[in-house]
Write a protein that holds these residues in place. Structure first.
Motif, mmCIF file in Angstrom:
data_model
loop_
_atom_site.group_PDB
_atom_site.id
_atom_site.type_symbol
_atom_site.label_atom_id
_atom_site.label_comp_id
_atom_site.label_asym_id
_atom_site.label_seq_id
_atom_site.Cartn_x
_atom_site.Cartn_y
_atom_site.Cartn_z
ATOM 1 N N PRO A 172 -10.004 16.347 1.538
ATOM 2 C CA PRO A 172 -9.269 15.218 2.106
ATOM 3 C C PRO A 172 -8.012 14.881 1.292
ATOM 4 O O PRO A 172 -7.888 15.250 0.135
ATOM 5 C CB PRO A 172 -10.272 14.065 2.055
ATOM 6 N N VAL A 173 -7.100 14.182 1.945
ATOM 7 C CA VAL A 173 -5.868 13.713 1.298
ATOM 8 C C VAL A 173 -6.121 12.311 0.756
ATOM 9 O O VAL A 173 -6.714 11.467 1.433
ATOM 10 C CB VAL A 173 -4.687 13.702 2.294
ATOM 11 N N ALA A 174 -5.663 12.056 -0.452
ATOM 12 C CA ALA A 174 -5.789 10.732 -1.067
ATOM 13 C C ALA A 174 -4.403 10.132 -1.249
ATOM 14 O O ALA A 174 -3.479 10.806 -1.709
ATOM 15 C CB ALA A 174 -6.486 10.841 -2.418
ATOM 16 N N VAL A 175 -4.239 8.872 -0.858
ATOM 17 C CA VAL A 175 -3.008 8.135 -1.114
ATOM 18 C C VAL A 175 -3.184 7.452 -2.457
ATOM 19 O O VAL A 175 -4.033 6.577 -2.624
ATOM 20 C CB VAL A 175 -2.717 7.110 0.006
ATOM 21 N N ALA A 176 -2.395 7.889 -3.449
ATOM 22 C CA ALA A 176 -2.547 7.377 -4.815
ATOM 23 C C ALA A 176 -1.854 6.039 -5.013
ATOM 24 O O ALA A 176 -2.345 5.180 -5.741
ATOM 25 C CB ALA A 176 -2.001 8.394 -5.812
ATOM 26 N N ALA A 177 -0.674 5.860 -4.391
ATOM 27 C CA ALA A 177 0.087 4.613 -4.576
ATOM 28 C C ALA A 177 1.068 4.459 -3.432
ATOM 29 O O ALA A 177 1.514 5.445 -2.835
ATOM 30 C CB ALA A 177 0.831 4.641 -5.905
ATOM 31 N N THR A 178 1.428 3.210 -3.146
ATOM 32 C CA THR A 178 2.458 2.914 -2.151
ATOM 33 C C THR A 178 3.335 1.785 -2.665
ATOM 34 O O THR A 178 2.908 0.970 -3.485
ATOM 35 C CB THR A 178 1.865 2.487 -0.789
ATOM 36 N N ALA A 179 4.556 1.759 -2.167
ATOM 37 C CA ALA A 179 5.484 0.656 -2.440
ATOM 38 C C ALA A 179 6.342 0.498 -1.195
ATOM 39 O O ALA A 179 6.658 1.484 -0.519
ATOM 40 C CB ALA A 179 6.346 0.959 -3.654
ATOM 41 N N THR A 180 6.726 -0.728 -0.876
ATOM 42 C CA THR A 180 7.512 -0.972 0.326
ATOM 43 C C THR A 180 8.789 -1.724 -0.004
ATOM 44 O O THR A 180 8.861 -2.457 -0.990
ATOM 45 C CB THR A 180 6.706 -1.778 1.369
ATOM 46 N N GLY A 181 9.783 -1.528 0.854
ATOM 47 C CA GLY A 181 11.056 -2.225 0.719
ATOM 48 C C GLY A 181 12.050 -1.647 1.699
ATOM 49 O O GLY A 181 11.852 -0.559 2.248
ATOM 50 N N ASP A 182 13.127 -2.369 1.933
ATOM 51 C CA ASP A 182 14.187 -1.913 2.834
ATOM 52 C C ASP A 182 15.099 -0.972 2.050
ATOM 53 O O ASP A 182 15.914 -1.411 1.250
ATOM 54 C CB ASP A 182 14.962 -3.110 3.381
ATOM 55 N N LEU A 183 14.972 0.315 2.301
ATOM 56 C CA LEU A 183 15.719 1.318 1.538
ATOM 57 C C LEU A 183 17.097 1.607 2.105
ATOM 58 O O LEU A 183 18.006 1.972 1.377
ATOM 59 C CB LEU A 183 14.917 2.622 1.460
ATOM 60 N N ASP A 184 17.257 1.484 3.433
ATOM 61 C CA ASP A 184 18.526 1.859 4.064
ATOM 62 C C ASP A 184 19.338 0.675 4.561
ATOM 63 O O ASP A 184 20.374 0.847 5.192
ATOM 64 C CB ASP A 184 18.291 2.855 5.197
ATOM 65 N N GLY A 185 18.876 -0.550 4.290
ATOM 66 C CA GLY A 185 19.645 -1.743 4.639
ATOM 67 C C GLY A 185 19.640 -2.111 6.107
ATOM 68 O O GLY A 185 20.485 -2.882 6.551
ATOM 69 N N ASP A 186 18.665 -1.600 6.893
ATOM 70 C CA ASP A 186 18.625 -1.932 8.318
ATOM 71 C C ASP A 186 17.768 -3.154 8.618
ATOM 72 O O ASP A 186 17.593 -3.529 9.768
ATOM 73 C CB ASP A 186 18.138 -0.732 9.140
ATOM 74 N N GLY A 187 17.219 -3.790 7.585
ATOM 75 C CA GLY A 187 16.417 -4.994 7.776
ATOM 76 C C GLY A 187 14.950 -4.708 8.041
ATOM 77 O O GLY A 187 14.163 -5.630 8.181
ATOM 78 N N ARG A 188 14.564 -3.437 8.135
ATOM 79 C CA ARG A 188 13.165 -3.072 8.357
ATOM 80 C C ARG A 188 12.638 -2.351 7.113
ATOM 81 O O ARG A 188 13.320 -1.491 6.559
ATOM 82 C CB ARG A 188 13.029 -2.155 9.577
ATOM 83 N N PRO A 189 11.423 -2.675 6.676
ATOM 84 C CA PRO A 189 10.907 -2.053 5.454
ATOM 85 C C PRO A 189 10.454 -0.616 5.682
ATOM 86 O O PRO A 189 9.966 -0.261 6.746
ATOM 87 C CB PRO A 189 9.722 -2.944 5.081
ATOM 88 N N GLU A 190 10.630 0.197 4.647
ATOM 89 C CA GLU A 190 10.082 1.534 4.610
ATOM 90 C C GLU A 190 8.926 1.533 3.604
ATOM 91 O O GLU A 190 8.809 0.616 2.798
ATOM 92 C CB GLU A 190 11.135 2.564 4.168
ATOM 93 N N THR A 191 8.083 2.560 3.670
ATOM 94 C CA THR A 191 6.987 2.709 2.720
ATOM 95 C C THR A 191 7.196 4.010 1.955
ATOM 96 O O THR A 191 7.461 5.047 2.555
ATOM 97 C CB THR A 191 5.621 2.750 3.440
ATOM 98 N N VAL A 192 7.094 3.942 0.640
ATOM 99 C CA VAL A 192 7.134 5.133 -0.208
ATOM 100 C C VAL A 192 5.693 5.382 -0.648
ATOM 101 O O VAL A 192 5.015 4.465 -1.116
ATOM 102 C CB VAL A 192 8.043 4.933 -1.432
ATOM 103 N N THR A 193 5.228 6.633 -0.457
ATOM 104 C CA THR A 193 3.832 6.966 -0.701
ATOM 105 C C THR A 193 3.701 8.142 -1.644
ATOM 106 O O THR A 193 4.387 9.148 -1.477
ATOM 107 C CB THR A 193 3.136 7.321 0.636
ATOM 108 N N SER A 194 2.812 8.011 -2.598
ATOM 109 C CA SER A 194 2.416 9.120 -3.456
ATOM 110 C C SER A 194 1.050 9.587 -2.951
ATOM 111 O O SER A 194 0.101 8.802 -2.915
ATOM 112 C CB SER A 194 2.325 8.653 -4.908
#
Length: 195
Positions: A80-102
């Protein structure tokens, strides 16, 4: 000694104008009504009362993409795949958050390499989709201290200087940053140790 009595001002010859007549009361009432009406007309047009619950016509902020709802490009040979960590924030300035996943393969032992991915929602879509791979698992790195702040992704990357270094004990450590610019994620390294 008794206090002196106050003079009757209404009957003092020089102050005859202090007697209130009905015309004075009507004039005062009309002037006050005019001031109140004028104050009501001069309020700013945006001054409105709101319910403590807020204006329901304002849309709620979009939720960040769910890291568990994505298929990652990892070859885990059935593990199986394990998600080790996540962080969220608006990366491209469009007002919608993105999620960065390890994410990494969930191995029984050792330190499996991680991949670092950026997830977003498409225009009008609710399903998250993977839009960028920042660290390939083939690079043999482990990610720690993942954060998103002010549009910048920051992560600590642990690695190995040679294939002889045991996989339990990385001997390289660097902090890397990515920032969205000119249609791509640009990487900078801010710190390197153990090389």
């Amino acid at each position: 000694m008794q206090p002196a009595a106050l003079p009757d001002l209404a009957h003092t010859p020089g102050l005859a104008h202090t007697r209130a007549r009905p015309v004075h009361w009507l004039t005062t009432a009309a002037a006050m009504a005019g001031v109140i009406a004028l104050a009501g007309l001069l309020q700013p047009p945006t001054a409105t009362a709101t319910h403590p619950g807020g204006d329901t016509s304002v849309p709620a902020p979009a939720p960040a993409p769910d890291a568990q709802a994505v298929t990652y490009p990892l070859d885990c040979a059935g593990a199986p795949v394990a998600v080790a960590a996540t962080a969220t924030g608006d990366l491209d300035g469009d007002g919608r958050p993105e999620t960065v996943t390890s994410a990494h393969c969930q191995a029984g032992s050792g330190t499996p390499p991680h991949g670092l991915y950026v997830l977003t929602h498409g225009q009008g879509d609710t399903a998250p989709r993977l839009v960028a791979t920042l660290v390939e698992p083939a690079q043999g790195l482990t990610t720690t201290r993942l954060a998103v702040r002010d549009g910048t992704i920051t992560v600590t990357l642990l690695g190995y200087s040679t294939p002889d270094v045991p996989r339990c004990c990385p001997d390289r450590n660097e902090t890397a940053n990515w920032r969205w610019a000119a249609g791509t994620f640009l990487r900078t390294t801010t710190d390197t140790e153990g090389q």
